[in-house]
Design a protein around this motif. Structure first.
Motif, PDB file in Angstrom:
ATOM      1  N   THR A   1      -9.159   4.513  -2.063  1.00  0.00           N
ATOM      2  CA  THR A   1      -9.602   3.817  -3.275  1.00  0.00           C
ATOM      3  C   THR A   1     -10.967   3.148  -3.114  1.00  0.00           C
ATOM      4  N   ASP A   2     -11.635   3.420  -1.988  1.00  0.00           N
ATOM      5  CA  ASP A   2     -12.940   2.804  -1.707  1.00  0.00           C
ATOM      6  C   ASP A   2     -12.881   1.291  -1.883  1.00  0.00           C
ATOM      7  N   SER A   3     -11.842   0.705  -1.362  1.00  0.00           N
ATOM      8  CA  SER A   3     -11.663  -0.741  -1.497  1.00  0.00           C
ATOM      9  C   SER A   3     -11.512  -1.360  -0.116  1.00  0.00           C
ATOM     10  N   LYS A   4     -11.047  -2.588  -0.083  1.00  0.00           N
ATOM     11  CA  LYS A   4     -11.039  -3.372   1.152  1.00  0.00           C
ATOM     12  C   LYS A   4      -9.627  -3.605   1.670  1.00  0.00           C
ATOM     13  N   VAL A   5      -9.506  -3.663   2.987  1.00  0.00           N
ATOM     14  CA  VAL A   5      -8.275  -4.109   3.631  1.00  0.00           C
ATOM     15  C   VAL A   5      -8.304  -5.634   3.713  1.00  0.00           C
TER      16      VAL A   5
ATOM     17  N   ALA B   1      -6.990   1.688   1.401  1.00  0.00           N
ATOM     18  CA  ALA B   1      -8.368   1.260   1.160  1.00  0.00           C
ATOM     19  C   ALA B   1      -9.318   2.448   1.154  1.00  0.00           C
ATOM     20  N   SER B   2      -9.090   3.396   2.056  1.00  0.00           N
ATOM     21  CA  SER B   2      -9.948   4.576   2.124  1.00  0.00           C
ATOM     22  C   SER B   2      -9.823   5.427   0.867  1.00  0.00           C
TER      23      SER B   2
ATOM     24  N   GLY C   1      -8.824  -4.488  -3.345  1.00  0.00           N
ATOM     25  CA  GLY C   1      -8.256  -3.968  -2.116  1.00  0.00           C
ATOM     26  C   GLY C   1      -6.765  -4.180  -2.010  1.00  0.00           C
TER      27      GLY C   1
ATOM     28  N   LEU D   1      -2.505   0.270   5.166  1.00  0.00           N
ATOM     29  CA  LEU D   1      -3.574  -0.477   4.510  1.00  0.00           C
ATOM     30  C   LEU D   1      -4.908   0.257   4.614  1.00  0.00           C
ATOM     31  N   LYS D   2      -5.196   0.784   5.796  1.00  0.00           N
ATOM     32  CA  LYS D   2      -6.454   1.520   5.995  1.00  0.00           C
ATOM     33  C   LYS D   2      -6.499   2.761   5.111  1.00  0.00           C
TER      34      LYS D   2
ATOM     35  N   PRO E   1       0.805  -1.228   0.000  1.00  0.00           N
ATOM     36  CA  PRO E   1       0.000   0.000   0.000  1.00  0.00           C
ATOM     37  C   PRO E   1       0.839   1.278   0.000  1.00  0.00           C
TER      38      PRO E   1
END
Length: 296
Positions: free
Chosen positions: A44-48, A41-42, A28, A37-38, A8
């Motif tokens: 890119t509106d994706s998942k950790v 994800a934030s 993610g 990681l958080k 990340p």
């Protein structure tokens, strides 16, 4: 198409933001640092993903954007899982795709996808990335390859290259990026000796830098030539050599020799004997060649 990133950092996050802006699904990020990681994800509106197998399951393209020296280690980690039908890529320009051979042994198609751009942070201007070239290296690349479909979805220009090209390819990028930075630093250094601050020196030289780049883009190298070497002015070159630091003399001579060759190619239509013809046609260019160490 769903893309998962391992790493990340600034390259991974910048690419994920760009891909998402092009309506490509980002599953993610997986990595070692929970806070990074958080953030990734934030942004890119994706998942950790805390579980590597889960990231693999949710992605059909896995892009490794870690430091070069752990790419092989990451490949070994993901090779423990079934990678059939997956594409595993890294974004290093200096390492061939076969560093991912363990992932290939587990069923993946492996590639190097290198964006020809210097990422300085995670918040890269996405408009800039529209103009970035990508290079693709890997086995059996075709129009049906997932990485080619990805490139076509982005709309960026790209080219493919052979597995033995990595050193020369990366050298090209380093020369115009890292080594050019060093040249700018050397040039501004001579102005700071006149009393300017480093910022003032760069600001003064900036129009020269950008103007030169714009000229090259519009007219090419040979038609953009200016300066004493291109004009055959011996006296300024002699004066430069008299004030150059010892550590800069060979750099100056080597780069000036290349300018002299470009001048010769411009005058004699890139003939293989163009430099010889140039120095034979003019005493001033013959003197310059001697000054630059081209002949005794």
């Amino acid at each position: 198409m769903s893309i998962g990133f391992i790493g990340p950092g600034k390259v991974g996050v910048s690419l994920a933001r760009y891909f998402k802006n092009k309506n490509i699904v980002i599953s993610g990020f997986y990595g070692r640092n929970p806070e990074s990681l958080k953030e990734a994800a934030s942004l890119t509106d994706s998942k950790v993903f805390l579980d590597l197998e889960d990231l693999i399951d949710k992605s059909n393209i896995i892009i490794i954007t870690t430091p070069d020296d752990i790419i092989s280690e990451i490949s070994n980690q993901i090779s423990k899982y079934n990678l059939t039908g997956k594409s595993v890529c890294h974004t290093s320009g200096s390492i061939p795709s076969d560093v991912l051979s363990s992932a290939e042994n587990s069923g993946a198609s492996i590639y190097s996808i290198h964006p020809m751009f210097a990422f300085s942070n995670k918040f890269t201007d996405l408009e800039q990335l529209n103009n970035v070239y990508f290079s693709i290296e890997g086995k059996n690349i075709s129009k049906d390859s997932e990485v080619i479909k990805l490139m076509d979805s982005l709309g960026n220009k790209y080219f493919t290259r052979g597995s033995d090209s990595s050193a020369k390819y990366h050298l090209a990028s380093v020369v115009v990026s890292n080594l050019a930075l060093s040249l700018f630093n050397i040039g501004t250094g001579y102005l700071t000796e006149l009393g300017l601050s480093e910022d003032e020196a760069f600001e003064a030289l900036y129009p020269l830098i950008t103007g030169n780049i714009n000229n090259i883009k519009e007219k090419g190298y040979r038609l953009s030539l200016t300066g004493p070497v291109a004009r055959g002015d011996v006296s300024p070159v002699e004066k430069h050599l008299s004030v150059l630091k010892d550590s800069d003399i060979e750099i100056y001579k080597n780069l000036s020799m290349n300018l002299l060759k470009l001048k010769a190619e411009r005058e004699f239509c890139e003939n293989k004997d163009s430099l010889e013809k140039l120095v034979q046609s003019s005493k001033k260019y013959s003197e310059l060649l001697k000054l630059l160490g081209g002949i005794e």
